[in-house]
Design an enzyme around this catalytic site. Structure first.
Site, PDB file in Angstrom:
ATOM      1  CB  SER A  97     -10.354   0.906   9.778  1.00  0.00           C
ATOM      2  OG  SER A  97      -9.729   0.829   8.513  1.00  0.00           O
ATOM      3  CB  ALA A  98     -13.155   1.335   4.978  1.00  0.00           C
ATOM      4  CG  ASP A  99      -7.796  -1.040   6.741  1.00  0.00           C
ATOM      5  OD1 ASP A  99      -7.968  -0.385   5.692  1.00  0.00           O
ATOM      6  OD2 ASP A  99      -6.802  -0.913   7.481  1.00  0.00           O
ATOM      7  CD  GLU A 130      -0.624   0.626   3.655  1.00  0.00           C
ATOM      8  OE1 GLU A 130      -0.836   1.831   3.429  1.00  0.00           O
ATOM      9  OE2 GLU A 130      -0.774   0.091   4.770  1.00  0.00           O
ATOM     10  CB  VAL A 171      -5.050  -2.299   4.704  1.00  0.00           C
ATOM     11  CG1 VAL A 171      -5.477  -3.756   4.567  1.00  0.00           C
ATOM     12  CG2 VAL A 171      -3.663  -2.199   5.317  1.00  0.00           C
ATOM     13  CE  LYS A 203      -5.927   6.747   6.516  1.00  0.00           C
ATOM     14  NZ  LYS A 203      -5.796   7.066   7.949  1.00  0.00           N
ATOM     15  CE  LYS A 243      -3.248   1.718  11.719  1.00  0.00           C
ATOM     16  NZ  LYS A 243      -3.495   2.743  10.715  1.00  0.00           N
ATOM     17  CG  ASP A 258     -12.855   6.627  13.115  1.00  0.00           C
ATOM     18  OD1 ASP A 258     -12.943   5.912  12.103  1.00  0.00           O
ATOM     19  OD2 ASP A 258     -12.012   7.527  13.255  1.00  0.00           O
TER      20      ASP A 258
HETATM   21  N1  PSU Z   1       0.528   0.536   8.929  1.00  0.00           N
HETATM   22  C1  PSU Z   1       1.475   1.432   9.281  1.00  0.00           C
HETATM   23  N2  PSU Z   1       1.252   2.741   9.030  1.00  0.00           N
HETATM   24  C2  PSU Z   1       0.089   3.182   8.417  1.00  0.00           C
HETATM   25  C3  PSU Z   1      -0.912   2.232   8.051  1.00  0.00           C
HETATM   26  C4  PSU Z   1      -0.630   0.909   8.328  1.00  0.00           C
HETATM   27  O1  PSU Z   1       2.511   1.061   9.840  1.00  0.00           O
HETATM   28  O2  PSU Z   1      -0.065   4.387   8.206  1.00  0.00           O
HETATM   29  C5  PSU Z   1      -2.194   2.697   7.368  1.00  0.00           C
HETATM   30  C6  PSU Z   1      -2.806   1.596   6.484  1.00  0.00           C
HETATM   31  O3  PSU Z   1      -2.977   2.153   5.203  1.00  0.00           O
HETATM   32  C7  PSU Z   1      -4.147   1.301   7.108  1.00  0.00           C
HETATM   33  C8  PSU Z   1      -4.499   2.645   7.634  1.00  0.00           C
HETATM   34  O4  PSU Z   1      -5.083   0.814   6.194  1.00  0.00           O
HETATM   35  O5  PSU Z   1      -3.256   3.040   8.258  1.00  0.00           O
HETATM   36  C9  PSU Z   1      -5.680   2.624   8.571  1.00  0.00           C
HETATM   37  O6  PSU Z   1      -6.052   3.930   8.828  1.00  0.00           O
HETATM   38  P1  PSU Z   1      -7.397   4.229   9.629  1.00  0.00           P
HETATM   39  O7  PSU Z   1      -7.117   3.775  11.011  1.00  0.00           O
HETATM   40  O8  PSU Z   1      -7.576   5.729   9.529  1.00  0.00           O
HETATM   41  O9  PSU Z   1      -8.487   3.467   8.925  1.00  0.00           O
HETATM   42 MN    MN Z   2     -11.171   5.785  10.583  1.00  0.00          MN
END
Ligand code: PSU
Ligand code: MN
Length: 305
Positions: free
Chosen positions: A147-149, A31, A113, A93, A166, A145
C-alpha cells in the site's frame, strides 16, 4: 477532449475547518475510502457521521476529505458525505498519486489513508483517524502489492490512529516495513499491535502509551526531530477473534476471480460483511468510531500542551 481548467489552488476548506486551523483549534482528518469502498452502499455515510461526532466529543473539529467536482474538499457537509456513500465502489480510490488526475478529470474520488495524508500535508492537519492501515499483501505476490499508505506515512508529519494494519494483509511483514521506514508504532495501552478486528495477536509495538497526553508529547518530540508520521494503534473495544478462516476464504475467492490491486481490500471486506451475519461490519464500524474519538482526544491534548 480538453478538460475544463483546474483552479490554481485546487483545495477548498470548509468554513469551520479553515477557522479552526487559523485559531489553532485541533483538527482531525477523516478519509472517505472507507465510506465509499469499505461499507455496503447506504451504510458508509452513517459511519462517517458517527466518526465526525466522535472527533467533536474529543474537543476537535473533524475534516472529512475527498475529491468532488474538481476540488479537494477538506470538511464535507452531510449531503456531500452521502455522495461518497452513494457512489460506492464506482468512486475512484485515491492514493497520493491519484489526486491530481481525479481533480483535473473532475471525477468523484475517495481518499485512502495515504491520499488523505497527502492532503493533510498541504492543509496543515496533523491528526488522522481510520480503521486499518494498508500494507504488504499476504504471500508477497508477484507483482508485489504494498500500500501507498506506507510511503506517505514516511513523508508526512501526522499522527494516524488505527486498529493497526488490516488483518487481511501480512501484518508482521508490514510491521517490519514500518520499522524500515522509521515510523513509530505506538500501542494504545497495549504492547502488541492489534489485528484490526482482534484486540491482540500482532507483533510488538515500538512503544506503549497510556494516555492521550503521552501520545501528544511523543508526537511533538518526533516532529521536533524533523520526522514524519506516527501510528497510534488502538485495539478494538470488543475483540472479534474468529475472523481468520473467513479472511482466508475471501482471499482465495478474490484470487480465483482475478481480483487484484486496489480492488482486493473492498472485495474482502464486502465478503466478510456478507458472511459473518454482519459481525465484521459492526466490529469495523465500532473500531473506526473509537479511533476517531481517540484521535480527537490526542489532537486536543496536543493543542493544550
Ligand atoms: N479501514 C477500514 N476500511 C477501509 C480502509 C481502512 O476499516 O476500507 C481503507 C483505507 O482507506 C486504507 C485503504 O488506506 O483501505 C488501504 O487499501 P489498500 O490495502 O488497497 O492500499
Ligand atoms: Mn494495494
Amino acid at each position: 477532449m480538453t478538460p475544463p481548467p483546474t483552479p490554481a489552488w485546487p483545495l477548498r476548506l470548509s468554513e469551520e475547518v479553515a477557522q479552526a486551523l487559523r485559531d489553532g483549534t485541533p483538527v482531525v482528518a477523516l478519509e472517505t475510502t472507507l465510506i465509499a469502498h469499505g461499507f455496503p452502499t447506504g451504510e458508509g455515510a452513517a459511519v462517517g457521521r458517527a466518526s465526525e461526532e466522535a472527533v467533536r466529543r474529543g474537543g476537535a473539529v473533524p475534516a472529512t476529505i475527498g475529491v468532488l467536482d474538481g476540488l479537494v474538499r477538506v470538511g464535507l457537509s452531510p449531503a456531500e458525505l452521502e455522495r461518497f456513500d452513494a457512489e460506492g465502489t464506482s468512486a475512484r480510490k485515491l492514493g497520493p498519486r491519484d489526486l491530481a488526475p481525479c481533480i483535473a478529470q473532475r471525477a468523484l474520488g475517495a481518499t485512502t489513508v495515504g491520499g488523505t495524508l497527502a492532503v493533510c500535508a498541504v492543509a496543515g492537519i496533523r491528526f488522522l483517524a481510520s480503521g486499518g492501515l494498508g500494507g504488504v499483501h499476504r504471500g508477497f505476490p508477484h507483482p508485489p502489492d504494498v500500500s501507498a499508505d506506507l510511503g506517505e506515512l514516511a513523508r508526512v508529519p501526522a499522527l494516524v490512529v488505527s486498529s493497526g494494519i488490516k488483518s487481511l494483509l501480512d501484518v508482521p511483514a508490514t510491521a517490519e516495513l514500518l520499522e524500515t521506514l522509521s515510523i513509530p508504532v505506538l500501542g494504545w495501552r497495549t504492547d502488541k499491535l492489534p489485528l484490526f478486528y482482534a484486540a491482540t495477536g500482532g507483533p510488538p509495538v515500538s512503544a506503549r502509551v497510556e494516555s492521550a497526553v503521552e501520545a501528544a508529547v511523543i508526537a511533538r518530540a518526533h516532529w521536533a526531530l524533523g520526522r514524519a508520521s506516527l501510528l497510534l494503534a488502538r485495539p478494538p473495544d470488543e475483540s472479534l477473534d474468529d475472523a481468520e478462516p473467513l479472511i482466508v476464504e475471501a482471499l482465495a475467492r478474490a484470487a480465483a476471480e482475478g481480483v487484484r490491486g486496489p480492488a482486493v481490500t473492498p472485495y474482502v471486506l464486502a465478503f466478510l460483511h456478507a458472511n459473518s451475519d454482519g459481525r465484521t461490519l459492526r466490529a469495523n464500524r465500532d473500531l473506526i468510531v473509537g479511533n476517531a474519538a481517540l484521535a480527537g482526544d490526542v489532537a486536543a491534548a496536543y493543542a493544550d500542551d
